[in-house]
Design a protein around this motif. Structure first.
Motif, PDB file in Angstrom:
ATOM      1  N   ARG A 122       3.062  -5.778   0.217  1.00  0.00           N
ATOM      2  CA  ARG A 122       3.234  -6.139  -1.193  1.00  0.00           C
ATOM      3  C   ARG A 122       2.113  -5.579  -2.049  1.00  0.00           C
ATOM      4  O   ARG A 122       0.960  -5.490  -1.624  1.00  0.00           O
ATOM      5  CB  ARG A 122       3.260  -7.671  -1.340  1.00  0.00           C
ATOM      6  N   ASP A 123       2.491  -5.192  -3.263  1.00  0.00           N
ATOM      7  CA  ASP A 123       1.531  -4.828  -4.307  1.00  0.00           C
ATOM      8  C   ASP A 123       1.770  -5.789  -5.460  1.00  0.00           C
ATOM      9  O   ASP A 123       2.658  -5.578  -6.287  1.00  0.00           O
ATOM     10  CB  ASP A 123       1.730  -3.380  -4.739  1.00  0.00           C
ATOM     11  N   GLY A 124       1.010  -6.873  -5.494  1.00  0.00           N
ATOM     12  CA  GLY A 124       1.286  -7.922  -6.465  1.00  0.00           C
ATOM     13  C   GLY A 124       2.606  -8.589  -6.140  1.00  0.00           C
ATOM     14  O   GLY A 124       2.843  -9.048  -5.021  1.00  0.00           O
ATOM     15  N   GLU A 125       3.520  -8.603  -7.098  1.00  0.00           N
ATOM     16  CA  GLU A 125       4.842  -9.188  -6.881  1.00  0.00           C
ATOM     17  C   GLU A 125       5.846  -8.195  -6.312  1.00  0.00           C
ATOM     18  O   GLU A 125       6.925  -8.578  -5.876  1.00  0.00           O
ATOM     19  CB  GLU A 125       5.389  -9.741  -8.219  1.00  0.00           C
ATOM     20  N   GLU A 126       5.489  -6.921  -6.318  1.00  0.00           N
ATOM     21  CA  GLU A 126       6.411  -5.892  -5.830  1.00  0.00           C
ATOM     22  C   GLU A 126       6.316  -5.751  -4.318  1.00  0.00           C
ATOM     23  O   GLU A 126       5.223  -5.641  -3.750  1.00  0.00           O
ATOM     24  CB  GLU A 126       6.102  -4.540  -6.474  1.00  0.00           C
ATOM     25  N   GLN A 160      -2.293  -5.456   3.717  1.00  0.00           N
ATOM     26  CA  GLN A 160      -2.947  -5.411   2.406  1.00  0.00           C
ATOM     27  C   GLN A 160      -3.542  -4.031   2.142  1.00  0.00           C
ATOM     28  O   GLN A 160      -3.404  -3.481   1.040  1.00  0.00           O
ATOM     29  CB  GLN A 160      -4.038  -6.474   2.347  1.00  0.00           C
ATOM     30  N   THR A 167       0.252   2.862  -2.398  1.00  0.00           N
ATOM     31  CA  THR A 167       0.226   2.973  -3.862  1.00  0.00           C
ATOM     32  C   THR A 167      -0.562   4.206  -4.296  1.00  0.00           C
ATOM     33  O   THR A 167      -0.132   4.949  -5.192  1.00  0.00           O
ATOM     34  CB  THR A 167      -0.395   1.705  -4.478  1.00  0.00           C
TER      35      THR A 167
END
Length: 381
Positions: A122-126, A160, A167
């Motif tokens: 996950r990247d934040g909520e995505e 993480q 990204t």
């Protein structure tokens, strides 16, 4: 805390450094999967990046041979445990994935998975993807899962950092696409300013020569000589522009990485599966690398637009000091002799010219209903 043959802080550090070393998205995905499988000592690992249509834009595996992967068939859809990880965004640790009520089976050639550990990246909520491991290499108690809470915690740390690496890779590819677009726009303006002016002058001079040919032949000859000079200048301008159109990525990343990136884009853009394998290729003279890239692009265009292929495979292998490129599809195929007689070349003449222009050779194997293989060999430097 033990995690198989490579354990402790040094192993974690090595895995994280490996992920940060790559900038190509596909390379980052492969490194994440390989690092996770080695770090947690599992037989199998996979990572799926979802698309917007219920499938996966990319799906990378480790622990499965290329032959096994081909036999398994199409990429999985977003269902069962994979869907749970993507949509509920939580970890899954199971003693036997086959006993879970969400399990929906797998193809006959698929390896038998038992204990299972998976979680979203996950990247934040995505949710960027789903990472999972199966079949821990360790003794297990009856009904117990080989993967432990410590394994789940360690995979969480890895995920993480995987999100950061993925990204960054996406941002890098996007910035490079923008750079290429800007370069193409600049060249388009230069072509318009330089070549179009020459062609406009050439047209006016030719019209003047046509008007003079009857009443003043000597002046007409002079105008025609000017036409020839302008045409030569326009040709020189075009040649200079074509030289500048050598892909920037080819100079920056080399032939293998450039081909891999372009094929990944085609794989996402078309319904056909497009794959690439590079084996032991050394750096080649710039003219040979560009010729190989252009032939690959032409062959891929034919396969994806005209053949109806379901799978197109591109390989680039070392051959002595040089290399061999093969583009193979399972499409409709054609009769090369009939195509030649009909005056339809499907770019074959251009491809042969590119090959011979760098001292190489091009062969075409095809037949109606039998697919097509285009092979180009270059000698190296």
């Amino acid at each position: 805390m033990s995690h198989g043959p490579r354990s402790g802080l040094a192993a974690v550090s090595s895995a994280l450094l490996a992920m940060s070393r790559h900038l190509e998205v596909r390379d980052v995905l492969k490194t994440i999967v390989a690092s996770a499988r080695e770090l947690l000592d599992a037989q199998y690992a996979a990572l799926g990046v979802p698309d917007d249509h219920g499938g996966f834009a990319q799906f990378v595996v480790d622990g499965v041979s290329e032959e096994q992967w081909k036999a398994i068939g199409p990429l999985p859809r977003q269902h069962g445990i994979l869907a749970a990880m993507l949509h509920e965004a939580r970890a899954e640790r199971l003693a036997d994935v086959r006993e879970d009520p969400r399990f929906e089976g797998w193809p006959s050639a698929h390896p038998d998975l038992v204990d299972f550990l998976g979680l979203p990246i996950r990247d934040g909520e995505e949710v960027l993807g789903a990472l999972f491991l199966a079949n821990k290499n360790c003794p297990r108690t009856q009904g117990g899962c080989g993967f432990t809470e410590q394994d789940e915690e360690l995979l969480g740390i890895l995920a993480q950092h995987a999100a950061i690496a993925l990204t960054n890779a996406r941002l890098y590819e996007r910035s490079r696409e923008l750079t290429i677009a800007e370069e193409r726009s600049r060249l388009a303006h230069e072509l318009h300013d330089a070549v179009s002016q020459k062609l406009f002058s050439l047209r006016l001079t030719a019209q003047a020569a046509a008007r003079l040919v009857d009443r003043d032949p000597s002046r007409a000859k002079g105008e025609l000589r000017q036409v020839a000079a302008l045409a030569a200048e326009a040709a020189d301008e075009l040649r200079a522009a074509v030289v500048e159109l050598r892909p920037a990525a080819l100079d920056e990343d080399g032939l293998v990485a450039t081909l891999r990136t372009q094929i990944q884009v085609l794989d996402r853009a078309h319904s056909a599966r497009v794959t690439f394998t590079g084996r032991g290729v050394r750096a080649l003279p710039a003219t040979q690398e560009e010729a190989l890239l252009r032939v690959a692009q032409e062959a891929l265009h034919n396969a994806l637009r005209h053949s109806g292929a379901r799978h197109v495979d591109v390989t680039l292998e070392r051959c002595g000091a040089g290399a061999v490129l093969r583009v193979t599809d399972d499409g409709s195929g054609f009769d090369p002799q009939a195509v030649r007689r009909a005056g339809r070349h499907l770019g074959l003449v251009s491809m042969r010219d590119r090959a011979s222009g760098v001292g190489g050779a091009l062969t075409v194997e095809s037949a109606p209903g039998k697919g097509t293989t285009i092979e180009m060999e270059v000698p190296g430097g």
